[in-house]
Write a protein that holds these residues in place. Structure first.
Motif, mmCIF file in Angstrom:
data_model
loop_
_atom_site.group_PDB
_atom_site.id
_atom_site.type_symbol
_atom_site.label_atom_id
_atom_site.label_comp_id
_atom_site.label_asym_id
_atom_site.label_seq_id
_atom_site.Cartn_x
_atom_site.Cartn_y
_atom_site.Cartn_z
ATOM 1 N N THR A 120 48.924 64.649 -15.408
ATOM 2 C CA THR A 120 47.498 64.311 -15.880
ATOM 3 C C THR A 120 46.493 64.742 -14.866
ATOM 4 O OG1 THR A 120 47.833 61.849 -14.955
ATOM 5 C CG2 THR A 120 48.230 62.278 -17.337
ATOM 6 N N LYS A 121 45.340 64.597 -15.128
ATOM 7 C CA LYS A 121 44.230 64.633 -14.199
ATOM 8 C C LYS A 121 43.149 64.059 -14.617
ATOM 9 C CE LYS A 121 41.315 68.456 -11.808
ATOM 10 N NZ LYS A 121 41.756 68.094 -10.519
ATOM 11 N N THR A 122 42.270 63.346 -13.880
ATOM 12 C CA THR A 122 41.072 62.784 -14.306
ATOM 13 C C THR A 122 39.841 63.562 -13.811
ATOM 14 O OG1 THR A 122 42.139 60.526 -13.508
ATOM 15 C CG2 THR A 122 39.479 60.669 -13.808
ATOM 16 N N ASP A 156 50.219 72.363 -12.286
ATOM 17 C CA ASP A 156 48.775 72.013 -11.405
ATOM 18 C C ASP A 156 47.738 72.020 -12.711
ATOM 19 O OD1 ASP A 156 46.941 71.523 -9.310
ATOM 20 O OD2 ASP A 156 46.584 73.677 -9.457
ATOM 21 N N ILE A 157 46.607 71.108 -13.061
ATOM 22 C CA ILE A 157 45.617 71.289 -13.671
ATOM 23 C C ILE A 157 44.528 71.570 -12.958
ATOM 24 C CG2 ILE A 157 44.604 70.016 -15.750
ATOM 25 C CD1 ILE A 157 46.867 68.160 -15.951
ATOM 26 N N SER A 174 35.984 74.698 -19.500
ATOM 27 C CA SER A 174 37.311 75.310 -19.353
ATOM 28 C C SER A 174 38.027 74.933 -18.298
ATOM 29 C CB SER A 174 37.186 76.976 -19.308
ATOM 30 O OG SER A 174 36.276 77.309 -18.247
ATOM 31 N N GLY A 175 39.517 75.169 -18.195
ATOM 32 C CA GLY A 175 40.296 74.867 -17.086
ATOM 33 C C GLY A 175 41.558 75.720 -17.223
ATOM 34 N N THR A 176 42.563 75.569 -16.290
ATOM 35 C CA THR A 176 43.636 76.254 -16.463
ATOM 36 C C THR A 176 44.872 75.373 -16.065
ATOM 37 O OG1 THR A 176 42.495 78.249 -15.577
ATOM 38 C CG2 THR A 176 44.832 78.414 -15.223
ATOM 39 N N VAL A 177 45.894 75.532 -16.587
ATOM 40 C CA VAL A 177 47.144 74.977 -16.186
ATOM 41 C C VAL A 177 48.207 75.924 -15.566
ATOM 42 C CG1 VAL A 177 49.149 73.609 -16.886
ATOM 43 C CG2 VAL A 177 47.196 73.092 -17.982
#
Length: 493
Positions: free
Chosen positions: A234-236, A143-144, A156-159
């Motif tokens: 993938t994530k847009t 999950d992205i 920033s983000g998290t996988v």
């Protein structure tokens, strides 16, 4: 491009071989192994039969070919074939691996066929082994999630990786990439991820332009048995155009000479202002500078710049230098700073006569912006004025800013005395100051006119002196007129 590698499960492997043996050869497929035991689409699968020639056989088994075929359907579908395997003597066995890849998930019914012959008689020998294989899309889930992003500004983000398999996975590596973005932190490595557990992999990136971008997370891991697998998601994301808007608001704070500037750094933009350095300058004052690590978008932070002033007021220029993304920016404003130290005046003064003494009462009032300490009020002796007990002088103590403390002093006068000099002595910021007030003796009402006779304090003004002088002239004139009228009257005989 989205890539998908999936986990697999072997549904079952039939345990009973089918054997057709020629005279003198007693052979069978005694064991069968599949690796990995949970294959995935696109993953190489190894089928390893163990072919055994029984001790009771009277001739060696010549293996001409081994084939992996589809078990049912029209025609013959052969997936793999190995030829010229060799000879198996009585009492011996041989393992022969065959490798194949199924590109799509699903359950497959297969058959392994061994073609051989009796080396003594050249009679054919055929061994068959049924296989049921399930190839499934079964991976740890990815999950992205990414924060809102602005062009040219780090985000920033998290996988999140959730291992829903019934076995642990090891050598876990999570990487993130994207189109039109620069990755600042893109890799996380874990030694193992137990079955049923989750793990988070943070990442940082900087979009190079506004608009739509794709982030791709890739998970590489190893399942028990040593098989390496890879899965991607993938994530847009939508990136906003950078909008700047940092403004400053400054005002004076503190009391007396302990003055400072309170500066509000207000970020009205859509990106954080980083490494903010706030400075101030003036011709007659110096200031400390302050650093703020970050001011988030849509928020503000207040800083204090302590000031050292050489005069009572200063016109100040305030500047802030900061970074937004990869850009250097600045903002400025102006402010006026005033220094008003503590200053004591006498207010609400009244004079009463008791016998031959004058009792002077009132308040020592601090009209400045800092405390006045060690405040002493006392009568100044002159040719016609003498301070007397019980209160030659009065220790008031400390008078806070915009506050007052009452006092009482006592004096004896001789002759025609219209005013009594009363001196106030006090400390402000370590400096002793004195002020002398002329308190009229011709009234017993509160709040008589005060005439500073002398002072080394700049807090006195010209207007109060002129006003008091005018009143004194009027009083003296009234006395002279009354005296002259009396002098015209005949003396009583």
């Amino acid at each position: 491009m989205r890539r998908l590698t999936v986990l697999v499960l072997i549904a079952s492997v039939a345990a009973v071989p089918v054997t057709v043996a020629g005279a003198g050869v007693n052979a069978s497929i005694s064991d069968f192994q599949i690796s990995p035991d949970s294959p995935a689409p696109g993953e190489s699968i190894t089928f390893t039969p163990t072919i055994q020639n029984a001790q009771s056989s009277s001739a060696p088994l010549q293996i001409n070919a081994i084939a992996l075929r589809k078990a049912s359907g029209r025609g013959v579908t052969e997936y793999e074939r190995i030829t010229d395997v060799g000879t198996v003597s009585p009492g011996s066995s041989v393992q022969v691996p065959l490798t194949h890849t199924f590109e799509e998930a699903g359950t497959r019914n297969l058959r392994l066929i061994v073609y051989g012959e009796n080396t003594n008689t050249n009679e054919s020998v055929q061994l068959r082994y049924p296989i049921s294989l399930s190839v499934e899309e079964n991976h740890p889930q990815l999950d992205i999630r990414a924060n809102e992003s602005v062009a040219g500004v780090p985000a920033s983000g998290t996988v999140t990786v959730a291992n829903g398999l019934d076995t642990p996975v090891s050598n876990v590596e999570i990487t993130v990439s994207g189109d039109g973005v620069t990755m600042l932190e893109d890799r996380t490595v874990l030694a193992t991820l137990p079955a049923g557990n989750t793990a988070s992999a943070p990442f940082r990136f900087r979009p190079e332009s506004d608009g739509t971008h794709e982030l791709e997370a890739t998970l590489s891991y190893t399942v028990p048995g040593g098989t390496d697998r890879t899965v991607t998601r993938t994530k847009t994301i939508q990136t906003e155009e950078l909008r700047e808007g940092v403004v400053l608001d400054a005002s004076g704070v503190g009391t007396g000479t302990d003055r400072a500037l309170a500066v509000d750094v207000i970020n009205q933009g859509n990106a954080p202002a980083e490494d903010v350095v706030v400075t101030a300058s003036a011709a007659n004052a110096t200031f400390q500078r302050t650093i703020v690590s970050s001011v988030p978008a849509g928020s503000s932070k207040r800083v204090r710049l302590n000031a050292t002033m050489s005069e009572g007021s200063a016109d100040v220029s305030v500047d802030a230098n900061y970074e937004i993304g990869t850009r250097q920016r600045s903002a400025s404003t102006t402010a006026q700073l005033r220094s008003v130290p503590g200053a004591i005046q006498l207010t609400g003064v009244s004079v009463t006569r008791e016998g031959g003494h004058l009792q002077i009462s009132g308040s020592a009032s601090n009209v400045g912006m800092s405390s006045a300490n060690s405040v002493i009020v006392g009568v100044v002796p002159t040719e016609n004025v003498e301070p007397v007990e019980p209160n030659k002088d009065y220790f008031v103590g400390t008078v806070p800013s915009s506050d007052f403390v009452s006092f009482d002093v006592t004096a004896r006068t001789t002759g025609n005395v219209s005013s009594v000099p009363v001196q106030v002595s006090y400390l402000v910021d370590g400096t002793r100051k004195q002020r002398t007030f002329a308190v009229e003796t011709g009234t017993t009402s509160s709040g008589p006119v005060q005439t500073p006779a002398q002072s080394n304090d700049s807090g006195g003004g010209l207007l109060p002196i002129l006003a008091i002088g005018a009143v004194a002239v009027i009083v003296v004139a009234g006395i002279l007129i009354r005296w002259s009228r009396r002098s015209d009257e005949p003396d009583d005989i």
